[in-house]
Scaffold this motif. Structure first.
Motif, PDB file in Angstrom:
ATOM      1  N   ASP A 105      -0.265  -3.627   6.184  1.00 45.61           N
ATOM      2  CA  ASP A 105       0.629  -2.928   6.852  1.00 45.61           C
ATOM      3  C   ASP A 105       1.010  -1.498   6.671  1.00 45.61           C
ATOM      4  O   ASP A 105       1.116  -0.648   7.496  1.00 45.61           O
ATOM      5  N   GLU A 106       0.863  -0.984   5.420  1.00 49.21           N
ATOM      6  CA  GLU A 106       1.246   0.390   5.207  1.00 49.21           C
ATOM      7  C   GLU A 106       0.382   1.107   4.285  1.00 49.21           C
ATOM      8  O   GLU A 106       0.474   2.163   3.697  1.00 49.21           O
ATOM      9  N   ARG A 160       1.809   4.451   3.277  1.00 46.25           N
ATOM     10  CA  ARG A 160       3.059   4.801   4.039  1.00 46.25           C
ATOM     11  C   ARG A 160       4.266   3.952   3.621  1.00 46.25           C
ATOM     12  O   ARG A 160       4.160   2.868   3.982  1.00 46.25           O
ATOM     13  N   PRO A 161       5.230   4.382   3.102  1.00 49.85           N
ATOM     14  CA  PRO A 161       6.247   3.166   2.596  1.00 49.85           C
ATOM     15  C   PRO A 161       7.192   2.768   4.390  1.00 49.85           C
ATOM     16  O   PRO A 161       7.099   3.525   5.050  1.00 49.85           O
ATOM     17  N   ALA A 162       7.775   1.699   3.949  1.00 50.41           N
ATOM     18  CA  ALA A 162       8.340   1.184   5.245  1.00 50.41           C
ATOM     19  C   ALA A 162       9.379   2.040   5.613  1.00 50.41           C
ATOM     20  O   ALA A 162       9.656   2.218   6.787  1.00 50.41           O
ATOM     21  N   TRP A 172       9.800   5.292   5.447  1.00 56.80           N
ATOM     22  CA  TRP A 172       9.110   6.635   5.596  1.00 56.80           C
ATOM     23  C   TRP A 172       9.826   7.667   5.818  1.00 56.80           C
ATOM     24  O   TRP A 172      10.827   7.569   6.992  1.00 56.80           O
ATOM     25  N   GLU A 204       6.572   6.430  -3.412  1.00 54.83           N
ATOM     26  CA  GLU A 204       7.338   5.217  -2.502  1.00 54.83           C
ATOM     27  C   GLU A 204       8.622   5.438  -2.885  1.00 54.83           C
ATOM     28  O   GLU A 204       9.460   5.136  -2.228  1.00 54.83           O
ATOM     29  N   ALA A 225       5.328   9.376   1.980  1.00 53.71           N
ATOM     30  CA  ALA A 225       3.758   8.773   2.041  1.00 53.71           C
ATOM     31  C   ALA A 225       2.855   9.680   1.111  1.00 53.71           C
ATOM     32  O   ALA A 225       3.218  10.833   0.592  1.00 53.71           O
ATOM     33  N   PHE A 247      -1.294   7.068  10.697  1.00 53.48           N
ATOM     34  CA  PHE A 247      -0.051   6.686  10.817  1.00 53.48           C
ATOM     35  C   PHE A 247       0.949   7.544  11.636  1.00 53.48           C
ATOM     36  O   PHE A 247       2.150   7.521  11.923  1.00 53.48           O
TER      37      PHE A 247
END
Length: 148
Positions: free
Chosen positions: A39-40, A55-57, A59, A91, A96, A127
């Motif tokens: 997902d990321e 990329r953190p959720a 972000w 994170e 990111a 992203f």
């Protein structure tokens, strides 16, 4: 690696960040091949170098391009061993990260600069465009960051 060693390594990484720069004008990277995707996080290979985009959720729009230090020439080309630590550090800051091996080991400042600069285009394609981009490096990667 025990917890004390991890925190020591994390602190050393933070203290060894030698340069920051705002980088602009990302371009698509021809020939980039995605090897795995979550997902990321995206792991891939382009131009003989392996890369990881994270990329953190939650972000915050910031991206760190990380350049690693020297790897002995007789070692295989692979993502730097500190990749999980760097990813975890940023994170925790909702930032990111994009990092790569270089396509060669040893004294590879020119190749490191090319591969690290490529990361911005790869990240943007995957992203979207970050609001702010920073280049950081450790050891030889500090010289790469300074060049960029």
């Amino acid at each position: 690696m025990n917890a004390a060693m991890r925190w020591t390594a994390l602190l050393a990484l933070v203290l060894s960040i030698n340069a920051c720069a705002d980088v602009s004008n990302p371009r698509p990277v021809a020939g980039a091949k995605v090897l795995a995707r979550t997902d990321e996080m995206v792991d891939g290979k382009v131009g003989g170098a392996y890369y990881r985009l994270f990329r953190p959720a939650d972000w915050n729009g910031r991206l760190v391009l990380y350049a690693h230090g020297t790897v002995l020439p007789d070692q295989p080309v692979k993502l730097p061993g500190e990749a999980p630590l760097v990813t975890a550090l940023f994170e925790s800051l909702n930032t990111a990260v994009a990092l790569s091996s270089f396509s060669e080991n040893g004294w590879a400042v020119k190749d490191g600069a090319q591969r690290t600069h490529q990361l911005l285009g790869l990240f943007t394609e995957t992203f979207g465009t970050p609001e702010h981009t920073y280049v950081v490096g450790a050891s030889q990667g500090g010289l790469v960051a300074t060049m960029l």
